[in-house]
Design a protein around this motif. Structure first.
Motif, PDB file in Angstrom:
ATOM      1  N   PRO A   1      12.580 -10.591  -3.055  1.00 37.07           N
ATOM      2  CA  PRO A   1      11.251 -10.527  -3.523  1.00 37.07           C
ATOM      3  C   PRO A   1      11.146  -9.661  -4.085  1.00 37.07           C
ATOM      4  CG  PRO A   1      10.891 -11.085  -1.233  1.00 37.07           C
ATOM      5  CD  PRO A   1      12.268 -11.207  -1.324  1.00 37.07           C
ATOM      6  N   VAL A   2      10.286  -9.214  -5.174  1.00 39.61           N
ATOM      7  CA  VAL A   2      10.168  -7.708  -6.019  1.00 39.61           C
ATOM      8  C   VAL A   2      10.552  -6.686  -5.123  1.00 39.61           C
ATOM      9  CG1 VAL A   2       8.979  -6.670  -7.826  1.00 39.61           C
ATOM     10  CG2 VAL A   2       9.220  -8.577  -7.666  1.00 39.61           C
ATOM     11  N   GLY A   3       9.216  -6.773  -3.724  1.00 37.51           N
ATOM     12  CA  GLY A   3       8.928  -5.610  -3.420  1.00 37.51           C
ATOM     13  C   GLY A   3       9.646  -5.647  -2.153  1.00 37.51           C
ATOM     14  N   ASP A   4      11.489  -6.650  -2.235  1.00 35.00           N
ATOM     15  CA  ASP A   4      12.423  -5.798  -1.496  1.00 35.00           C
ATOM     16  C   ASP A   4      13.621  -5.688  -1.864  1.00 35.00           C
ATOM     17  OD1 ASP A   4      11.129  -7.209   1.056  1.00 35.00           O
ATOM     18  OD2 ASP A   4      11.223  -9.089   0.936  1.00 35.00           O
ATOM     19  N   ARG A   5      13.462  -5.223  -3.453  1.00 40.06           N
ATOM     20  CA  ARG A   5      14.857  -5.467  -4.202  1.00 40.06           C
ATOM     21  C   ARG A   5      14.530  -3.561  -4.401  1.00 40.06           C
ATOM     22  NH1 ARG A   5      13.586  -9.223  -9.175  1.00 40.06           N
ATOM     23  NH2 ARG A   5      13.077 -11.007  -7.770  1.00 40.06           N
ATOM     24  N   THR A   6      15.001  -3.236  -3.324  1.00 40.95           N
ATOM     25  CA  THR A   6      14.695  -1.378  -3.277  1.00 40.95           C
ATOM     26  C   THR A   6      16.043  -0.710  -3.852  1.00 40.95           C
ATOM     27  OG1 THR A   6      16.225  -1.654  -1.240  1.00 40.95           O
ATOM     28  CG2 THR A   6      14.641  -2.022  -0.729  1.00 40.95           C
ATOM     29  N   ASN A   7      16.613  -1.296  -4.419  1.00 42.94           N
ATOM     30  CA  ASN A   7      18.142  -0.386  -5.754  1.00 42.94           C
ATOM     31  C   ASN A   7      17.305  -1.065  -7.228  1.00 42.94           C
ATOM     32  OD1 ASN A   7      18.163  -3.033  -6.159  1.00 42.94           O
ATOM     33  ND2 ASN A   7      20.763  -2.740  -5.930  1.00 42.94           N
ATOM     34  N   MET A   8      16.192  -1.267  -7.396  1.00 38.91           N
ATOM     35  CA  MET A   8      15.678  -1.435  -8.609  1.00 38.91           C
ATOM     36  C   MET A   8      14.100  -0.972  -8.487  1.00 38.91           C
ATOM     37  SD  MET A   8      17.414  -3.431 -10.507  1.00 38.91           S
ATOM     38  CE  MET A   8      15.824  -4.109 -12.217  1.00 38.91           C
ATOM     39  N   ALA A   9      14.181  -0.177 -10.404  1.00 37.32           N
ATOM     40  CA  ALA A   9      12.248   0.469 -10.660  1.00 37.32           C
ATOM     41  C   ALA A   9      11.719  -0.538 -11.346  1.00 37.32           C
ATOM     42  CB  ALA A   9      13.005   1.778 -10.611  1.00 37.32           C
TER      43      ALA A   9
ATOM     44  N   SER B   1       1.265  -1.127  -0.552  1.00 37.95           N
ATOM     45  CA  SER B   1       0.378   0.108   0.050  1.00 37.95           C
ATOM     46  C   SER B   1       0.742   1.155  -0.092  1.00 37.95           C
ATOM     47  CB  SER B   1      -0.671   0.066   1.423  1.00 37.95           C
ATOM     48  OG  SER B   1      -1.669  -1.341   1.310  1.00 37.95           O
ATOM     49  N   VAL B   2       2.097   1.545   0.419  1.00 37.89           N
ATOM     50  CA  VAL B   2       2.486   2.071   0.247  1.00 37.89           C
ATOM     51  C   VAL B   2       4.328   2.558  -0.297  1.00 37.89           C
ATOM     52  CG1 VAL B   2       4.572   3.801   2.014  1.00 37.89           C
ATOM     53  CG2 VAL B   2       2.493   2.685   3.286  1.00 37.89           C
ATOM     54  N   PRO B   3       3.997   3.367  -1.245  1.00 38.15           N
ATOM     55  CA  PRO B   3       5.434   3.673  -2.006  1.00 38.15           C
ATOM     56  C   PRO B   3       6.598   2.362  -1.624  1.00 38.15           C
ATOM     57  CG  PRO B   3       3.768   5.728  -2.065  1.00 38.15           C
ATOM     58  CD  PRO B   3       3.522   4.470  -0.922  1.00 38.15           C
ATOM     59  N   ALA B   4       7.302   2.436  -2.603  1.00 35.76           N
ATOM     60  CA  ALA B   4       8.226   1.859  -1.661  1.00 35.76           C
ATOM     61  C   ALA B   4       9.729   2.763  -1.637  1.00 35.76           C
ATOM     62  CB  ALA B   4       8.613   1.022  -2.513  1.00 35.76           C
ATOM     63  N   GLU B   5      10.591   2.759  -0.687  1.00 40.53           N
ATOM     64  CA  GLU B   5      11.379   3.469  -1.323  1.00 40.53           C
ATOM     65  C   GLU B   5      12.761   3.137  -1.703  1.00 40.53           C
ATOM     66  OE1 GLU B   5      12.650   4.436   3.573  1.00 40.53           O
ATOM     67  OE2 GLU B   5      10.457   5.324   4.065  1.00 40.53           O
ATOM     68  N   LYS B   6      13.622   4.105  -2.239  1.00 38.64           N
ATOM     69  CA  LYS B   6      14.251   3.223  -2.455  1.00 38.64           C
ATOM     70  C   LYS B   6      15.898   3.874  -2.993  1.00 38.64           C
ATOM     71  CE  LYS B   6      11.881   0.726  -5.543  1.00 38.64           C
ATOM     72  NZ  LYS B   6      12.296  -0.219  -5.943  1.00 38.64           N
ATOM     73  N   THR B   7      16.930   2.860  -2.906  1.00 45.35           N
ATOM     74  CA  THR B   7      18.346   3.830  -2.888  1.00 45.35           C
ATOM     75  C   THR B   7      19.687   2.708  -3.252  1.00 45.35           C
ATOM     76  OG1 THR B   7      20.136   3.289  -1.017  1.00 45.35           O
ATOM     77  CG2 THR B   7      18.508   1.705  -1.477  1.00 45.35           C
ATOM     78  N   PRO B   8      20.665   2.860  -4.047  1.00 46.21           N
ATOM     79  CA  PRO B   8      21.022   2.748  -4.768  1.00 46.21           C
ATOM     80  C   PRO B   8      21.855   1.449  -3.991  1.00 46.21           C
ATOM     81  CG  PRO B   8      22.291   5.037  -4.573  1.00 46.21           C
ATOM     82  CD  PRO B   8      21.183   4.928  -4.430  1.00 46.21           C
ATOM     83  N   ALA B   9      21.706   1.462  -3.004  1.00 46.94           N
ATOM     84  CA  ALA B   9      22.887   0.275  -2.594  1.00 46.94           C
ATOM     85  C   ALA B   9      22.461  -1.328  -2.823  1.00 46.94           C
ATOM     86  CB  ALA B   9      22.609   1.086  -0.661  1.00 46.94           C
ATOM     87  N   PRO B  10      23.715  -1.297  -3.000  1.00 42.99           N
ATOM     88  CA  PRO B  10      23.419  -2.546  -3.006  1.00 42.99           C
ATOM     89  C   PRO B  10      22.288  -3.737  -2.227  1.00 42.99           C
ATOM     90  CG  PRO B  10      26.173  -2.685  -3.061  1.00 42.99           C
ATOM     91  CD  PRO B  10      24.923  -1.207  -2.894  1.00 42.99           C
ATOM     92  N   LEU B  11      22.138  -4.592  -2.952  1.00 38.78           N
ATOM     93  CA  LEU B  11      20.967  -6.111  -1.815  1.00 38.78           C
ATOM     94  C   LEU B  11      21.745  -6.278  -0.617  1.00 38.78           C
ATOM     95  CD1 LEU B  11      18.236  -6.540  -4.742  1.00 38.78           C
ATOM     96  CD2 LEU B  11      18.255  -5.270  -2.549  1.00 38.78           C
ATOM     97  N   PRO B  12      21.441  -6.995   0.222  1.00 39.18           N
ATOM     98  CA  PRO B  12      21.727  -7.932   1.322  1.00 39.18           C
ATOM     99  C   PRO B  12      22.153  -9.586   0.716  1.00 39.18           C
ATOM    100  CG  PRO B  12      20.264  -7.269   1.784  1.00 39.18           C
ATOM    101  CD  PRO B  12      19.572  -6.108   1.224  1.00 39.18           C
ATOM    102  N   ALA B  13      20.871  -9.183  -0.258  1.00 43.02           N
ATOM    103  CA  ALA B  13      21.289 -11.024  -0.244  1.00 43.02           C
ATOM    104  C   ALA B  13      20.651 -11.363  -1.771  1.00 43.02           C
ATOM    105  CB  ALA B  13      20.326 -11.813   0.329  1.00 43.02           C
ATOM    106  N   GLU B  14      20.502 -12.243  -2.705  1.00 45.81           N
ATOM    107  CA  GLU B  14      20.322 -12.884  -3.843  1.00 45.81           C
ATOM    108  C   GLU B  14      19.125 -13.727  -3.357  1.00 45.81           C
ATOM    109  OE1 GLU B  14      22.699 -14.797  -6.220  1.00 45.81           O
ATOM    110  OE2 GLU B  14      24.674 -13.404  -6.349  1.00 45.81           O
ATOM    111  N   GLY B  15      17.967 -13.431  -5.041  1.00 44.71           N
ATOM    112  CA  GLY B  15      16.752 -13.990  -4.249  1.00 44.71           C
ATOM    113  C   GLY B  15      15.712 -13.719  -3.467  1.00 44.71           C
TER     114      GLY B  15
END
Length: 527
Positions: free
Chosen positions: A97-105, A81-95
């Motif tokens: 879910p889409v909602g947890d990929r904060t460095n992707m749009a 429901s809430v817009p996802a905050e985005k950051t260019p920082a690398p993700l902590p792990a692979e695989g």
């Protein structure tokens, strides 16, 4: 007549549905050869650098290079429901879910706030949007119970007619009848036994049912679905916008040592409401409605419902400085001139971030915040500090220290008033409701509990990663016992629907997001 009635009904439905379909980014702002250009989104290629700003639809899947207070509305793709905050920082792990990929749009989502820059990593059918489209093409439409019964009836009737005709033909020959006349008698019997008007009768009956449903504002695309509605045993529903309002609202307050559903008056409560109204970047649209980040809009609405006039307060407490929200600090601060003299600074943000900047923090405060979060609320902390003179420099080290905590506010996308009644009616009719969402497990459980889909806090919730780890056999054992699925991908929604159907259930699927499309197509009824 059969063909004409079916064609007219489904043609009207398809025209109405076509008018509702529109999700595309016709143009994109790119950086090519050191210059900014606006090109058709279809001309993007991997490696292009795309510029993002508030209000624009993301034209392709992007790996973010820069993000300045960037938030992206991904509800159609993830169910949040809430817009996802985005950051260019690398993700902590692979695989993840889409909602947890904060460095992707992702293509098809909308920039709600801020600006950013990203490099194209996928276009067309290679995007997450495209993957859903591909699974939509692969998802097979199943026959309705009526179609299966008519097919079975037709086969059985054919065998019975052929057997009877064979008996009549053999009996005629045994009596010495000429072969040709008795053969014509047998064929005539076969023709007379076939109910030629059955398809027309069924079509007319379904069309009448569809007409009644239209009066109840239900659009039927395929006539056989009318009968299937009466056979449904499971109804799988998306959460955001279907069971909930898709609009954030303040559901709980903590101030002056107590938790309340509605704010009280006087003392620290007045100052908390003052902070909600002033430390806020929501604006006013052309129609007079409050517009902006959903969380900010909800805070303004909460203050207004408590009798706080934001416009008057802004004139009395003019903003003179601010520290915008960013994903590292996880908070924002605004400084206002106090009519009583001096200046007042309000800070709001994540509980951990604000408490780290506050003084006299008591241990029970974290327990209070955790209790509110357990109820599925998004908890924000609000603090204040007063100054005799305008502090300088205007930076976090100066403004965001020695704060006095005012309290917490808990927000959520609340269930629709009519949704709980619908869940109760489903239970009375012997239909099992199941919630399938891309949102977080705590939020999903809280909403399901309020709607009556599950009872108590101990109800099992299967998340996307847990579902991915389950074998087909293990999932078949659990699918009829599970009522809530959280953080699931579109292909996992399809898997849930298919597994229920494999166990003989008639499944209805409701949802309005792109991520629901494959499951909607596969279900016996898609709403």
């Amino acid at each position: 007549l059969n063909a004409a009635i079916g064609f007219v009904q489904e043609y009207r439905a398809e025209r109405a549905m076509a008018a509702l379909k529109a999700m595309a980014a016709p143009t994109a702002t790119v950086l090519r050869d050191g210059a900014t250009a606006v090109i058709p989104a279809a001309d993007l290629v991997p490696g292009d650098v795309v510029l993002l700003e508030a209000g624009r639809i993301v034209p392709a899947d992007l790996r973010l290079l820069e993000a300045a207070r960037l938030r992206v509305e991904e509800a159609a793709l993830t169910g949040e429901s809430v817009p996802a905050e985005k950051t260019p920082a690398p993700l902590p792990a692979e695989g993840l879910p889409v909602g947890d990929r904060t460095n992707m749009a992702y293509k098809g989502t909308t920039v709600a706030y801020g600006r950013g820059r990203g490099v194209v990593v996928a276009t067309g059918m290679q995007t997450e949007f495209g993957r859903i489209a591909a699974s939509l093409q692969q998802a097979e439409e199943v026959k309705t119970p009526l179609q299966r019964r008519l097919t079975r009836f037709g086969k059985n009737l054919s065998f019975a007619v052929l057997a009877i005709c064979g008996v009549v033909f053999v009996a005629g020959l045994a009596r010495g009848e000429p072969p040709l006349p008795i053969f014509l008698v047998a064929v005539s019997l076969a023709v007379a036994a076939i109910p030629e008007s059955l398809p027309a009768v069924v079509t007319i009956s379904l069309a009448l049912g569809a007409r009644k449903l239209v009066a109840k504002q239900a659009l039927v695309r395929r006539l056989p679905a009318v009968e299937t509605l009466g056979s449904v045993t499971y109804i799988c529903s998306d959460k955001t916008g279907t069971l909930t309002l898709n609009r954030m609202r303040v559901e709980a307050y903590y101030c002056d040592g107590v938790i309340r559903r509605a704010p009280e008056a006087g003392g620290p409560w007045d100052e908390l409401l003052l902070a909600l109204a002033l430390s806020n970047d929501a604006g006013q649209g052309p129609t007079g409605a409050t517009v902006g980040d959903p969380t900010e809009v909800a805070l303004v609405a909460a203050a207004r419902e408590a009798g706080v006039d934001r416009a008057k307060l802004e004139r009395r407490f003019p903003r003179v400085a601010e520290l915008p929200f960013d994903s590292e600090r996880k908070c924002m601060t605004t400084v206002h001139r106090d009519p009583a003299g001096g200046f007042v600074a309000f800070t709001k943000g994540a509980v951990e971030a604000v408490l780290a900047c506050a003084r006299d923090v008591r241990p029970p405060l974290l327990a209070v915040a955790e209790r509110m979060a357990t109820d599925g609320l998004r908890v924000l902390a609000v603090a204040v500090r007063r100054w005799r003179e305008l502090p300088g420099p205007i930076d976090p080290e100066t403004l965001e220290r020695d704060l006095i905590l005012l309290g917490f506010v808990g927000l959520m996308d609340p269930p629709r008033d009519e949704a709980r009644e619908a869940v109760t009616m489903c239970g009375a009719a012997g239909i099992v409701p199941v919630m399938i969402t891309g949102d977080h497990a705590l939020t999903a459980r809280a909403v399901a509990r309020r709607l009556g889909i599950v009872d108590g806090d101990g109800a099992a919730v299967i998340t996307g990663p847990e579902l991915a780890a389950l074998s087909s056999e293990a999932f078949e054992e659990r699918v009829t016992q599970t009522r809530v699925y959280a953080r699931v991908a579109p292909e996992q929604k399809l898997r849930i629907v298919t597994t229920l159907q494999d166990q003989g259930q008639i499944v209805a699927m409701t949802g309005g997001g792109v991520n629901d499309a494959p499951a909607l197509k596969r279900a016996d009824i898609g709403v």
